[in-house]
Motif scaffolding. Structure first.
Motif, PDB file in Angstrom:
ATOM      1  N   GLY A   6       4.356   2.393 -48.233  1.00 40.38           N
ATOM      2  CA  GLY A   6       4.249   3.163 -46.995  1.00 40.38           C
ATOM      3  C   GLY A   6       2.923   3.008 -46.281  1.00 40.38           C
ATOM      4  N   LYS A   7       2.057   2.124 -46.786  1.00 42.05           N
ATOM      5  CA  LYS A   7       0.724   1.920 -46.197  1.00 42.05           C
ATOM      6  C   LYS A   7       0.581   0.468 -45.750  1.00 42.05           C
ATOM      7  N   ALA A   8      -0.585   0.125 -45.246  1.00 41.94           N
ATOM      8  CA  ALA A   8      -0.868  -1.259 -44.843  1.00 41.94           C
ATOM      9  C   ALA A   8      -2.356  -1.525 -44.973  1.00 41.94           C
ATOM     10  N   VAL A   9      -2.690  -2.791 -45.238  1.00 42.36           N
ATOM     11  CA  VAL A   9      -4.080  -3.237 -45.323  1.00 42.36           C
ATOM     12  C   VAL A   9      -4.315  -4.317 -44.268  1.00 42.36           C
ATOM     13  N   CYS A  10      -5.341  -4.121 -43.450  1.00 41.38           N
ATOM     14  CA  CYS A  10      -5.677  -5.071 -42.389  1.00 41.38           C
ATOM     15  C   CYS A  10      -7.172  -5.363 -42.420  1.00 41.38           C
ATOM     16  N   SER A  11      -7.542  -6.400 -41.715  1.00 41.79           N
ATOM     17  CA  SER A  11      -8.969  -6.695 -41.530  1.00 41.79           C
ATOM     18  C   SER A  11      -9.193  -7.250 -40.133  1.00 41.79           C
ATOM     19  N   ILE A  12     -10.410  -7.097 -39.651  1.00 43.54           N
ATOM     20  CA  ILE A  12     -10.844  -7.705 -38.394  1.00 43.54           C
ATOM     21  C   ILE A  12     -12.140  -8.443 -38.690  1.00 43.54           C
ATOM     22  N   THR A  13     -12.173  -9.721 -38.372  1.00 39.41           N
ATOM     23  CA  THR A  13     -13.352 -10.552 -38.651  1.00 39.41           C
ATOM     24  C   THR A  13     -13.883 -11.126 -37.351  1.00 39.41           C
ATOM     25  N   ALA A  14     -15.206 -11.127 -37.207  1.00 44.25           N
ATOM     26  CA  ALA A  14     -15.840 -11.670 -36.005  1.00 44.25           C
ATOM     27  C   ALA A  14     -17.161 -12.308 -36.388  1.00 44.25           C
ATOM     28  N   PHE A  15     -17.658 -13.151 -35.513  1.00 42.44           N
ATOM     29  CA  PHE A  15     -18.987 -13.708 -35.716  1.00 42.44           C
ATOM     30  C   PHE A  15     -20.046 -12.679 -35.332  1.00 42.44           C
ATOM     31  N   ALA A  16     -21.204 -12.800 -35.951  1.00 50.42           N
ATOM     32  CA  ALA A  16     -22.283 -11.842 -35.711  1.00 50.42           C
ATOM     33  C   ALA A  16     -23.575 -12.575 -35.393  1.00 50.42           C
ATOM     34  N   SER A  17     -24.400 -11.935 -34.625  1.00 46.64           N
ATOM     35  CA  SER A  17     -25.719 -12.478 -34.296  1.00 46.64           C
ATOM     36  C   SER A  17     -26.793 -11.693 -35.028  1.00 46.64           C
ATOM     37  N   MET A  18     -27.833 -12.368 -35.437  1.00 49.03           N
ATOM     38  CA  MET A  18     -28.955 -11.680 -36.071  1.00 49.03           C
ATOM     39  C   MET A  18     -29.768 -10.867 -35.073  1.00 49.03           C
TER      40      MET A  18
END
Length: 511
Positions: free
Chosen positions: A377-389
């Motif tokens: 009844g649940k879900a697992v997701c992710s969001i990935t992006a590039f990052a700057s220092m």
């Protein structure tokens, strides 16, 4: 004093693969791992009742049982049984075409289906797409030849049997796309996977990009049942069953040499001696901290100097445990690439900009591929992006949680705006990883995850042709992300095996 045939420093993907290959060849092998578990990036962590994969999106070149790729063959060779799950589509990408029209495209797996779908989106593209995949097939066969010969290749054979690979392989991907007269909209779609290598298409070699791209198309993306830690734990179990040893909580501080030959490792548990050392460690650390400078040949010093500030992309990842099913949340795609711009050069340039100026991200829902990935009844997701220092240079410790909250809010709002998927009211668990997180856990400069930038003059074509020159210290084989084929899950497993094969040849020469 006790001595090993081989010591592998670092139980990441390449390290585990190398150690497995060595022990199957009857070598006495020790793995040294500074953490309390194996896997490196291929691990998992738990928040509440959810288990999260910290890094794996999908593997390429796994293939089916009837048409196995190099990764499936490798695990079969190691006697490691993995329950592989096929991803049904390559990707969905949302953004804007280079001509300013909206882009919302879903591309299937399978070369013929992919070409047919591209013809639907871009009428008249079929001939150029057929030329593209024919050329990519020649490159695949040519690189298989190079890999199988471990650097001892015949230039005449390459020129005779794979002339087009030799002609265009090292050219930038965009250059070859244009020479093949691939329509602009096709190029916009084809460039979607650039982020998986961390180099834009004006600099990544055509050989490198198309090897990865066509492996996804022709053989489908796959994930293991469970998280990537399943891969690591099963490799460790097989390694131990074959008589290998692992020391957890043991850090390697320095490589030991007799003359210019590496003969072991100084560790927090004392010196360990061996005939060969394979280092699954970032190259900056290997040569900058663990080897005396006077042992480094001039060519290697020059290589390190020009690579010094060429670390690849740094990432942020948002991990989400949700209180609804995928159907209830309106999630139907395994992966959605949300692109700020269809031009990979502009997207790449945004890597060095602040958070507010970077709209590229990848949304992923594991339950679409594996409904059992989360509690019922649940879900697992992710969001990935590039990052700057830039966001971290003057950041005070007290403001770090605020930055994490701002990161999560930005990309959740972007997801809602571009896809209509609203997750704000359904988050049961959330964790945000930044470059600081990755630097802490995997020990790479500024948390970069792909090794040194694998573009321009330092691409896979040049690295593969210069294997002997780029690894000049006898007995020491760095096998991390700076390897000849760059970085990535499947790539690291294959890279580990390749260098274990070279180490085995070296051990034979010592007899």
């Amino acid at each position: 004093m006790d001595k090993y045939d081989a010591v592998v420093v670092g139980a990441g993907n390449a390290g585990l693969s190398a150690a497995m290959n060595l022990v199957l060849h009857g070598k006495r092998v020790l793995i040294i791992e500074q953490h309390n578990t194996a896997g490196g990036c291929a691990t998992s962590f738990v928040r509440g009742r959810f288990e999260f994969d910290p890094s794996l999106h999908e593997l390429c070149d796994v293939g089916s049982q009837l048409n196995p790729g190099s990764v499936r063959k490798l695990f079969d060779e190691y006697g490691v049984d993995i329950d592989w799950i096929e991803i049904k589509d390559c990707f969905r990408v949302i953004g804007t075409f280079s001509d300013g029209t909206p882009m919302d495209v879903t591309m299937p797996t399978g070369v013929i289906k992919f070409i047919d779908k591209m013809e639907e989106y871009v009428p008249g593209s079929r001939k150029s797409m057929i030329r593209l995949f024919d050329l990519a097939d020649e490159i695949r066969r040519g690189t298989d030849y190079l890999t199988s010969h471990h650097g001892s290749y015949s230039l005449l054979k390459l020129l005779k049997d794979y002339p087009n690979m030799m002609k265009v392989g090292s050219y930038p991907t965009l250059t070859v796309f244009n020479r093949l007269e691939i329509p602009a909209k096709c190029q916009d779609i084809l460039s979607t996977y650039w982020s998986y290598l961390g180099v834009d298409l004006s600099r990544i070699s055509f050989l490198h990009y198309m090897l990865m791209f066509t492996n996804y198309i022709a053989k489908s993306p796959f994930i293991p049942k469970g998280t990537s830690h399943t891969l690591s734990t099963k490799l460790v179990s097989a390694f131990l069953d074959k008589g290998g040893e692992i020391w957890y909580g043991c850090r390697a501080d320095k490589f030991l040499f007799e003359g210019n030959r590496c003969v072991g490792v100084e560790t927090t548990q004392g010196p360990v001696y061996s005939d060969v050392v394979l280092a699954n460690i970032n190259g900056n650390t290997v040569y900058g901290k663990m080897v005396d400078r006077n042992l480094l040949p001039e060519r290697l010093l020059k290589l390190l100097s020009v690579r010094k500030n060429k670390n690849s992309g740094r990432l942020i990842s948002i991990y989400l445990g949700l209180d609804r099913t995928t159907d209830e949340l309106g999630i139907h795609d395994y992966s959605i690439f949300i692109r700020g711009n269809s031009d990979s050069r502009i997207e790449y340039s945004a890597i060095e900009k602040c958070l507010d100026d970077n709209d590229f991200c990848i949304f992923l829902c594991y339950n679409v591929a594996d409904p059992t990935f989360s509690p019922l009844g649940k879900a697992v997701c992710s969001i990935t992006a590039f990052a700057s220092m830039e966001d971290y240079k003057r950041l005070e410790e007290k403001d770090y949680p605020k930055l994490k909250n701002r990161i999560a809010k930005k990309y959740l709002e972007l997801l809602k705006e571009k896809t209509g998927i609203n997750l704000f009211d359904h988050i049961e668990e959330i964790e945000v990883a930044t470059p600081i997180t990755f630097a802490h856990y995997i020990g790479t400069p500024e948390g970069s995850v792909y090794g040194h930038d694998c573009g321009d003059w330092d691409g896979v074509f040049a690295r593969s042709m210069d294997l002997d020159k780029d690894y000049p210290l006898p007995g020491l084989f760095p096998i991390g992300a700076d390897g000849p084929t760059g970085d990535g899950y499947g790539v690291c497993y294959v890279n580990g095996k390749t260098f274990a094969d070279r180490a085995i040849s070296y051990l034979e020469e010592l007899k």
